[in-house]
Write an enzyme that holds these catalytic residues in place. Structure first.
Site, PDB file in Angstrom:
ATOM      1  CG  LEU A   1     -26.068   7.802   2.297  1.00 49.60           C
ATOM      2  CD1 LEU A   1     -26.574   9.234   2.272  1.00 49.60           C
ATOM      3  CD2 LEU A   1     -27.136   6.841   1.767  1.00 49.60           C
TER       4      LEU A   1
ATOM      5  CE1 TYR B   1     -12.856   3.677  -8.754  1.00 47.78           C
ATOM      6  CE2 TYR B   1     -15.217   3.850  -9.136  1.00 47.78           C
ATOM      7  CZ  TYR B   1     -14.147   3.217  -8.537  1.00 47.78           C
ATOM      8  OH  TYR B   1     -14.364   2.115  -7.730  1.00 47.78           O
TER       9      TYR B   1
ATOM     10  CB  SER C   1     -17.238  -0.740  -9.258  1.00 56.13           C
ATOM     11  OG  SER C   1     -18.303   0.129  -9.009  1.00 56.13           O
TER      12      SER C   1
ATOM     13  CG  ASP D   1      -2.119   0.886   1.068  1.00 58.55           C
ATOM     14  OD1 ASP D   1      -3.251   0.406   1.186  1.00 58.55           O
ATOM     15  OD2 ASP D   1      -1.931   2.102   0.788  1.00 58.55           O
ATOM     16  CG  ASN D   2       0.204   4.552  -2.789  1.00 59.48           C
ATOM     17  OD1 ASN D   2      -0.819   4.460  -2.108  1.00 59.48           O
ATOM     18  ND2 ASN D   2       0.229   5.138  -3.975  1.00 59.48           N
TER      19      ASN D   2
ATOM     20  CE  LYS E   1     -12.218   0.012  -9.531  1.00 61.25           C
ATOM     21  NZ  LYS E   1     -11.041  -0.656  -8.941  1.00 61.25           N
TER      22      LYS E   1
ATOM     23  CG  ASP F   1     -26.129  10.378  -7.575  1.00 65.90           C
ATOM     24  OD1 ASP F   1     -25.068   9.731  -7.492  1.00 65.90           O
ATOM     25  OD2 ASP F   1     -26.540  11.137  -6.662  1.00 65.90           O
TER      26      ASP F   1
HETATM   27  P1  NAD Z   1      -9.461   2.768  -0.219  1.00 67.99           P
HETATM   28  O1  NAD Z   1      -9.036   4.059  -0.835  1.00 67.99           O
HETATM   29  O2  NAD Z   1      -9.866   2.778   1.217  1.00 67.99           O
HETATM   30  O3  NAD Z   1      -8.299   1.679  -0.393  1.00 67.99           O
HETATM   31  C1  NAD Z   1      -7.441   1.649  -1.510  1.00 67.99           C
HETATM   32  C2  NAD Z   1      -6.016   1.531  -0.988  1.00 67.99           C
HETATM   33  O4  NAD Z   1      -5.124   1.453  -2.110  1.00 67.99           O
HETATM   34  C3  NAD Z   1      -5.580   2.737  -0.157  1.00 67.99           C
HETATM   35  O5  NAD Z   1      -5.065   2.288   1.082  1.00 67.99           O
HETATM   36  C4  NAD Z   1      -4.509   3.421  -1.004  1.00 67.99           C
HETATM   37  O6  NAD Z   1      -3.509   4.016  -0.203  1.00 67.99           O
HETATM   38  C5  NAD Z   1      -3.991   2.267  -1.846  1.00 67.99           C
HETATM   39  N1  NAD Z   1      -3.442   2.648  -3.176  1.00 67.99           N
HETATM   40  C6  NAD Z   1      -4.039   3.404  -4.129  1.00 67.99           C
HETATM   41  N2  NAD Z   1      -3.240   3.504  -5.206  1.00 67.99           N
HETATM   42  C7  NAD Z   1      -2.117   2.774  -4.925  1.00 67.99           C
HETATM   43  C8  NAD Z   1      -0.915   2.497  -5.657  1.00 67.99           C
HETATM   44  N3  NAD Z   1      -0.692   3.006  -6.859  1.00 67.99           N
HETATM   45  N4  NAD Z   1       0.022   1.708  -5.075  1.00 67.99           N
HETATM   46  C9  NAD Z   1      -0.178   1.192  -3.834  1.00 67.99           C
HETATM   47  N5  NAD Z   1      -1.292   1.442  -3.113  1.00 67.99           N
HETATM   48  C10 NAD Z   1      -2.246   2.214  -3.646  1.00 67.99           C
HETATM   49  O7  NAD Z   1     -10.633   2.157  -1.127  1.00 67.99           O
HETATM   50  P2  NAD Z   1     -11.658   0.977  -0.833  1.00 67.99           P
HETATM   51  O8  NAD Z   1     -13.000   1.565  -0.585  1.00 67.99           O
HETATM   52  O9  NAD Z   1     -11.097   0.026   0.156  1.00 67.99           O
HETATM   53  O10 NAD Z   1     -11.722   0.314  -2.277  1.00 67.99           O
HETATM   54  C11 NAD Z   1     -10.922  -0.809  -2.624  1.00 67.99           C
HETATM   55  C12 NAD Z   1     -11.166  -1.162  -4.079  1.00 67.99           C
HETATM   56  O11 NAD Z   1     -12.556  -1.446  -4.268  1.00 67.99           O
HETATM   57  C13 NAD Z   1     -10.830  -0.054  -5.073  1.00 67.99           C
HETATM   58  O12 NAD Z   1     -10.273  -0.668  -6.216  1.00 67.99           O
HETATM   59  C14 NAD Z   1     -12.172   0.557  -5.384  1.00 67.99           C
HETATM   60  O13 NAD Z   1     -12.175   1.160  -6.652  1.00 67.99           O
HETATM   61  C15 NAD Z   1     -13.071  -0.660  -5.338  1.00 67.99           C
HETATM   62  N6  NAD Z   1     -14.487  -0.360  -5.071  1.00 67.99           N
HETATM   63  C16 NAD Z   1     -14.810   0.343  -3.941  1.00 67.99           C
HETATM   64  C17 NAD Z   1     -16.158   0.655  -3.694  1.00 67.99           C
HETATM   65  C18 NAD Z   1     -16.532   1.448  -2.462  1.00 67.99           C
HETATM   66  O14 NAD Z   1     -17.651   1.958  -2.420  1.00 67.99           O
HETATM   67  N7  NAD Z   1     -15.676   1.554  -1.454  1.00 67.99           N
HETATM   68  C19 NAD Z   1     -17.156   0.245  -4.587  1.00 67.99           C
HETATM   69  C20 NAD Z   1     -16.791  -0.496  -5.708  1.00 67.99           C
HETATM   70  C21 NAD Z   1     -15.444  -0.793  -5.954  1.00 67.99           C
HETATM   71  N1  UFG Z   2     -26.199  10.693  -1.314  1.00 68.29           N
HETATM   72  C1  UFG Z   2     -26.919  11.733  -0.758  1.00 68.29           C
HETATM   73  N2  UFG Z   2     -26.243  12.629  -0.005  1.00 68.29           N
HETATM   74  C2  UFG Z   2     -24.907  12.572   0.204  1.00 68.29           C
HETATM   75  C3  UFG Z   2     -24.168  11.505  -0.383  1.00 68.29           C
HETATM   76  C4  UFG Z   2     -24.861  10.568  -1.142  1.00 68.29           C
HETATM   77  O1  UFG Z   2     -28.120  11.840  -0.930  1.00 68.29           O
HETATM   78  O2  UFG Z   2     -24.368  13.452   0.873  1.00 68.29           O
HETATM   79  C5  UFG Z   2     -26.914   9.689  -2.118  1.00 68.29           C
HETATM   80  C6  UFG Z   2     -26.447   9.665  -3.548  1.00 68.29           C
HETATM   81  O3  UFG Z   2     -27.124  10.629  -4.303  1.00 68.29           O
HETATM   82  C7  UFG Z   2     -26.773   8.225  -3.932  1.00 68.29           C
HETATM   83  C8  UFG Z   2     -26.612   7.443  -2.623  1.00 68.29           C
HETATM   84  O4  UFG Z   2     -26.655   8.420  -1.583  1.00 68.29           O
HETATM   85  O5  UFG Z   2     -28.108   8.158  -4.310  1.00 68.29           O
HETATM   86  C9  UFG Z   2     -25.319   6.687  -2.555  1.00 68.29           C
HETATM   87  O6  UFG Z   2     -24.249   7.570  -2.848  1.00 68.29           O
HETATM   88  P1  UFG Z   2     -22.721   7.164  -2.595  1.00 68.29           P
HETATM   89  O7  UFG Z   2     -21.885   8.339  -2.995  1.00 68.29           O
HETATM   90  O8  UFG Z   2     -22.544   6.646  -1.222  1.00 68.29           O
HETATM   91  O9  UFG Z   2     -22.505   5.945  -3.566  1.00 68.29           O
HETATM   92  P2  UFG Z   2     -22.664   5.838  -5.149  1.00 68.29           P
HETATM   93  O10 UFG Z   2     -23.670   4.758  -5.393  1.00 68.29           O
HETATM   94  O11 UFG Z   2     -22.911   7.131  -5.785  1.00 68.29           O
HETATM   95  O12 UFG Z   2     -21.182   5.422  -5.590  1.00 68.29           O
HETATM   96  C10 UFG Z   2     -20.526   4.285  -5.023  1.00 68.29           C
HETATM   97  C11 UFG Z   2     -19.027   4.544  -4.991  1.00 68.29           C
HETATM   98  C12 UFG Z   2     -18.471   4.699  -6.381  1.00 68.29           C
HETATM   99  C13 UFG Z   2     -18.850   3.536  -7.230  1.00 68.29           C
HETATM  100  C14 UFG Z   2     -20.333   3.323  -7.176  1.00 68.29           C
HETATM  101  C15 UFG Z   2     -20.727   2.073  -7.860  1.00 68.29           C
HETATM  102  O13 UFG Z   2     -18.768   5.731  -4.260  1.00 68.29           O
HETATM  103  O14 UFG Z   2     -17.061   4.708  -6.279  1.00 68.29           O
HETATM  104  O15 UFG Z   2     -20.771   3.191  -5.815  1.00 68.29           O
HETATM  105  O16 UFG Z   2     -19.902   1.038  -7.407  1.00 68.29           O
HETATM  106  F1  UFG Z   2     -18.485   3.768  -8.517  1.00 68.29           F
END
Ligand code: NAD
Ligand code: UFG
Length: 344
Positions: free
Chosen positions: A206, A156, A131, A37-38, A160, A303
């Site tokens: 959210l 973004y 995702s 992790d960076n 994916k 959205d």
């Molecule tokens: P996060 O940001 O908490 O974790 C990602 C980690 O990767 C971080 O600790 C960051 O420091 C590290 N990182 C980023 N770029 C790097 C690099 N070049 N080299 C080494 N380390 C690096 O995110 P998360 O919510 O745990 O998400 C994990 C994965 O799941 C991501 O690929 C994200 O796109 C995917 N994902 C997340 C969600 C969500 O809602 N959290 C939804 C769908 C997909």
């Molecule tokens: N929302 C609000 N108020 C806020 C934040 C969010 O009403 O302050 C609503 C949004 O409009 C949406 C829902 O809550 O309807 C969920 O929003 P999030 O931002 O929590 O999640 P998203 O579904 O928009 O996006 C998430 C991740 C993205 C990913 C996507 C699909 O954040 O990285 O799911 O995987 F691409």
């Protein structure tokens, strides 16, 4: 201390939100874990939190996956790797629109470097964080893995889609086998109260916004639109507990190691149930006993109105099922938020 006889997994992004919960699941099952992790969106202190739950830390390399020589050095040192779970990526949708090249460089160069090293070192099993964003605004609900992949709304989301394509193509021409897990909306925190989401700066999502509003960091929760074509007018998502998401990775690794399935497989990781923004707020109020101040605002650009998963394939083929309720998601997120405030 490494456990001889148990598998060793490399977890990239293993100090981030979903990665750290997966590291815990792996260590608790006595697997050996190596983390890269960076720290661009996490802290080294997460290692102590992991140790306080599991009694041991993973091996940790604080390197950037875009630094190929540094990555090669890790593979040269870690000779026992059996599989890689690749979480590391930048994930802020809005930021990716402003800085597309940052996202393409970070998310795609890291993936290509990683796969190069895996193939060079005959580490042939890869689990990839994808995702539900790849489905865009779906025509038919719930979405299955066969639902069309729509043109990405953000750079973004495109990383994916392209990431999945890079992996698919490589699995057709090498020994590499891979499972892409398409997560819906991971939320909540570890049941120990010691691990959770640590968004740096103002969160975009959210649930952290709800919990931070509840402790007074924000005066009210902005609800982005109540004029959607849904029962209460607010958007619908498939929220899933982060511990259920973590377990899916253990099962995906075990499936790859067992040699079952096709060279490249995709699974939806959701609960199969959609909840509206207002239903999530109500669940939070029930879990916390608080009234959350809200303000209805304009729709947020980009959205999706509603999306939730068909989980038949992951239930039947992967043998995984989400087990935790929306109430558990909200109560664990609330315990976590309070633990952060109590530390300040
Ligand atoms: P996060 O940001 O908490 O974790 C990602 C980690 O990767 C971080 O600790 C960051 O420091 C590290 N990182 C980023 N770029 C790097 C690099 N070049 N080299 C080494 N380390 C690096 O995110 P998360 O919510 O745990 O998400 C994990 C994965 O799941 C991501 O690929 C994200 O796109 C995917 N994902 C997340 C969600 C969500 O809602 N959290 C939804 C769908 C997909
Ligand atoms: N929302 C609000 N108020 C806020 C934040 C969010 O009403 O302050 C609503 C949004 O409009 C949406 C829902 O809550 O309807 C969920 O929003 P999030 O931002 O929590 O999640 P998203 O579904 O928009 O996006 C998430 C991740 C993205 C990913 C996507 C699909 O954040 O990285 O799911 O995987 F691409």
């Amino acid at each position: 201390m490494a456990n001889p006889g148990k598998g060793t997994f490399l977890i990239t992004g293993g100090l981030g939100y979903i990665g750290s919960h997966t590291v815990v699941e792996m260590l608790q099952r006595n697997y050996n874990v190596v983390v890269i992790d960076n720290l661009s969106n996490s802290s080294e202190l997460v290692l102590d939190r992991i140790a306080s739950i599991c009694g041991r830390k993973p091996v940790f390399y604080p390197i950037d996956l875009c630094d190929k020589p540094a990555l090669e050095a890790v593979f040269a040192k870690e000779k026992e790797l059996q599989a890689v779970i690749h979480f590391a990526a930048l994930k802020a949708v809005g930021e990716s629109v402003e800085k597309p090249l940052l996202y393409y460089k970070n998310n795609l160069i890291s993936l290509v470097n990683l796969m190069d090293c895996m193939i060079e070192n005959s580490v042939n099993n890869l689990v990839f964080s994808s995702s539900c964003t790849v489905y865009g605004e779906p025509d038919v609900l719930p979405v299955t893995e066969k639902s069309p992949v729509k043109q990405a709304i953000s750079p973004y989301g495109n990383t994916k889609q392209v990431g999945e394509e890079i992996i698919h193509d490589t699995t057709q021409s090498s020994q590499l086998r891979s499972i892409a897990l398409r997560y819906f909306n991971p939320v909540g925190a570890h049941s120990s109260g010691k691990l959770g989401e640590l968004p740096l700066g103002k969160p975009n999502n959210l649930v952290p916004l709800i919990t931070q509003t509840a402790v007074g960091i924000f005066p009210f929760l902005r609800i982005f639109g109540n004029d959607y074509s849904t029962p209460d007018g607010t958007c619908i998502r498939d929220y899933i507990h982060v511990e259920d998401v973590a377990v899916a990775h253990v099962i995906a690794c075990e499936r790859l190691l067992s040699g079952k399935g096709e060279n490249y497989e995709v699974f939806n990781i959701g609960t199969g149930t959609g909840y509206s923004v207002l239903e999530v707020v109500k669940a939070f109020e029930k879990a916390s006993g608080l009234n959350l101040p809200i303000q209805i605002e304009e729709r947020r650009a980009g959205d999706i109105e509603k999306v939730f998963a068909d989980t038949s394939l992951s239930n039947q083929i992967l043998g995984w099922k989400a087990t935790r309720s929306l109430d558990e998601m909200m109560s664990s997120a609330w315990v976590w938020q309070q633990s952060l405030i109590n530390k300040e």
